[in-house]
Design an enzyme around this catalytic site. Structure first.
Site, PDB file in Angstrom:
ATOM      1  N   VAL A  31       0.833  -1.205   0.000  1.00  0.00           N
ATOM      2  CA  VAL A  31       0.000   0.000   0.000  1.00  0.00           C
ATOM      3  C   VAL A  31       0.863   1.249   0.000  1.00  0.00           C
ATOM      4  CG1 VAL A  31      -1.678   1.346   1.329  1.00  0.00           C
ATOM      5  CG2 VAL A  31      -1.966  -1.127   1.095  1.00  0.00           C
ATOM      6  N   LYS A  54      13.619   0.284   9.620  1.00  0.00           N
ATOM      7  CA  LYS A  54      15.008   0.492  10.024  1.00  0.00           C
ATOM      8  C   LYS A  54      15.625   1.797   9.542  1.00  0.00           C
ATOM      9  CE  LYS A  54      16.068  -4.465  10.198  1.00  0.00           C
ATOM     10  NZ  LYS A  54      16.926  -5.553   9.660  1.00  0.00           N
ATOM     11  N   ALA A 156     -11.461  -0.231   2.545  1.00  0.00           N
ATOM     12  CA  ALA A 156     -10.408   0.243   1.621  1.00  0.00           C
ATOM     13  C   ALA A 156     -10.766   1.642   1.125  1.00  0.00           C
ATOM     14  CB  ALA A 156     -10.205  -0.740   0.477  1.00  0.00           C
ATOM     15  N   ASP A 223     -10.122  -8.819  12.377  1.00  0.00           N
ATOM     16  CA  ASP A 223     -10.125  -7.728  11.405  1.00  0.00           C
ATOM     17  C   ASP A 223     -11.520  -7.126  11.283  1.00  0.00           C
ATOM     18  OD1 ASP A 223      -8.944  -6.170   9.098  1.00  0.00           O
ATOM     19  OD2 ASP A 223     -10.469  -7.300   8.010  1.00  0.00           O
ATOM     20  N   LYS A 227     -13.026  -3.366  12.601  1.00  0.00           N
ATOM     21  CA  LYS A 227     -13.732  -2.445  11.700  1.00  0.00           C
ATOM     22  C   LYS A 227     -15.076  -2.031  12.288  1.00  0.00           C
ATOM     23  CE  LYS A 227     -11.471  -4.180   7.533  1.00  0.00           C
ATOM     24  NZ  LYS A 227     -11.595  -4.995   6.303  1.00  0.00           N
ATOM     25  N   GLY A 341      -7.229  -4.551  -1.738  1.00  0.00           N
ATOM     26  CA  GLY A 341      -6.398  -4.258  -2.910  1.00  0.00           C
ATOM     27  C   GLY A 341      -5.553  -3.029  -2.684  1.00  0.00           C
TER      28      GLY A 341
END
Length: 358
Positions: A31, A54, A156, A223, A227, A341
Site C-alpha cells: 500500500v 530500520k 479500503a 479484522d 472495523k 487491494g
C-alpha cells in the site's frame, strides 16, 4: 468536548484552506509504495521523506529519488529525530501517512498531532485501542487544529466512515450498521460456493495477498471486529473490544500451533466446511462472514443468507455495508465495492490527504 465533537472539530477546521504540500510516508510495503506513486503524480503534493522499520530517506527534490536500494543505504531511523524534523516545517503543513500496521508507529500519533502534524492512516491499531485513547486522538487533533483521517480503516477506498460522519453532522442518528466488511472473507466464502476446499482457498488467498501471512489473523474475525468497533465509535457509541461477540473460523485443534503447522494441517477442516455448505445450499442459502451493530451491540460471525440476496451474491473481494438511521429507516443506505487491494486502498489514503485543510 465529547468524542463526537472532537471528531467533527478535527475534520472540519475553520481555517482558510491551503494546499497540503509536504508528506512523510511511514511504511513502503504494497500500500505504501503504491501510495507513493499516486501521490507523486499530484502537483500540489510534495513527498519529503519515507521510512521502513530500520531506515529513513529524505528526498532533496522529489519522491522520484525513492528506491528500495536508496532506502536501505540511508541512515538508521530514529523517531525523535524524524518528528523534530517534521515539526520544524510550518505548523499544519505536514501530513504523516502511516501505512505500517505497527503498534509502535500508532503510539506516535498523539505526539505528531500535538506538534501540528496531520495524520492519515489505513491502520486500525490506534482506533481500536481503548475508548479513552480513541477520544484522546481526536481531542488532541481538535485542540491543535490538525486533522486525523482513517477512511481506509473500513472498506479500503469506499466512503463508509465519511458517510456516517456526514449523516451525524447533519443531525441524523445511526440505528444499525450491518454487512460484509472483509474482502478476504468474501473471497473465502465465494470460493467455497464454487466447491473449492476451505484449506486450498485460504492458502490461495494468502498467495494472492488477500489474507495475512498468518491467515489466522483474518480467520480469527479480529479484522472484522476492529472495523465494526471503529464504525460504532464514529457513530457515537462508547465500546471496548471485550464487549463484542466474535466468532472465529480457526479450527479449535489448530488454534495453538505455529503458522507452518497450521497451514499444513488446515485440510483437517475441509470436510466440516463442505458439509456446512451442502446443508445451507439445500435450502437455497449460502454462508457469508458478516458483522452487525444493532442496539449498541456488535456481533461478528458466519451467517446463513439467501443466495439471491445482495449479501449472498457477493463475489471476489467485494464489501457491502448497509446503514440504517432515523432518515434511512425503511430502506438502508448501501455502500458496495472492492474492500481490498493495494490500488484502491492507496487511493483512499490519497483522498484522505487531499481532504486536509492545511
Amino acid at each position: 468536548m465529547t468524542s463526537l465533537q472532537a471528531i467533527a472539530h478535527s475534520t472540519s477546521i475553520t481555517k482558510e484552506k491551503r494546499s497540503v504540500k509536504k508528506i512523510f510516508l511511514a511504511g513502503v510495503g504494497a500500500v505504501g509504495s503504491t501510495f507513493l506513486k499516486q501521490a507523486s503524480a499530484v502537483p500540489s503534493l510534495r513527498v519529503i521523506g519515507a521510512c521502513n522499520s530500520k531506515n529513513v530517506l529524505w528526498f532533496k527534490k522529489s519522491a522520484k529519488e525513492f528506491t528500495l536500494n536508496n532506502l536501505h543505504r540511508s541512515p538508521k531511523k530514529e523517531w525523535d529525530a524524524v518528528i523534530r524534523k517534521l515539526a520544524g516545517y510550518e505548523r499544519g503543513s505536514v501530513v504523516f501517512v502511516d501505512s505500517t500496521g505497527s503498534a509502535d508507529v500508532a503510539d506516535l500519533y498523539p505526539e505528531l498531532l500535538s506538534h501540528g502534524i496531520h495524520v492519515v492512516t489505513p491502520s486500525k491499531l490506534a482506533n481500536t485501542r481503548n475508548q479513552d485513547y480513541f477520544d484522546e486522538l481526536h481531542q488532541t487533533a481538535g485542540k491543535n487544529e490538525v486533522e486525523f483521517h482513517y477512511e481506509t480503516n473500513v472498506g479500503a477506498g469506499l466512503p463508509v466512515i465519511s458517510t456516517i460522519r456526514s449523516l451525524i453532522e447533519s443531525g441524523d442518528k445511526i440505528t444499525e450498521i450491518s454487512g460484509v466488511v472483509s474482502g478476504t472473507m468474501t473471497y473465502l466464502f465465494s470460493e467455497l460456493d464454487k466447491g473449492e476446499s476451505f484449506s486450498d482457498t485460504v492458502i490461495r488467498a494468502r498467495t494472492l495477498g488477500y489474507a495475512e501471512p498468518d491467515p489466522r489473523d483474518d480467520l480469527s474475525g479480529e479484522d472484522v471486529a476492529r472495523k465494526f468497533l471503529i464504525l460504532a465509535r464514529v457513530s457515537g457509541l462508547r465500546l471496548e473490544r471485550d464487549q463484542l461477540e466474535v466468532e472465529s473460523l480457526i479450527p479449535a485443534q489448530l488454534s495453538d500451533v505455529d503458522s507452518a503447522t497450521f497451514l499444513e494441517r488446515l485440510s483437517e477442516a475441509d470436510n466440516e466446511w463442505k458439509e456446512n455448505l451442502e446443508k445451507v445450499h439445500s435450502n437455497g442459502h449460502t454462508l457469508r462472514y458478516t458483522g452487525s451493530l444493532i442496539d449498541g451491540k456488535i456481533r461478528v460471525g458466519v451467517e446463513s443468507v439467501p443466495k439471491s440476496s445482495p449479501t449472498g451474491g457477493l463475489k471476489g473481494t467485494t464489501n457491502l455495508i448497509q446503514i440504517r438511521s432515523k432518515r434511512y429507516s425503511d430502506q438502508p443506505l448501501i455502500i458496495q465495492g472492492p474492500g481490498a487491494g493495494k490500488e484502491v486502498t492507496a487511493a483512499g489514503v490519497l483522498a484522505d490527504v487531499l481532504k486536509i485543510r492545511s
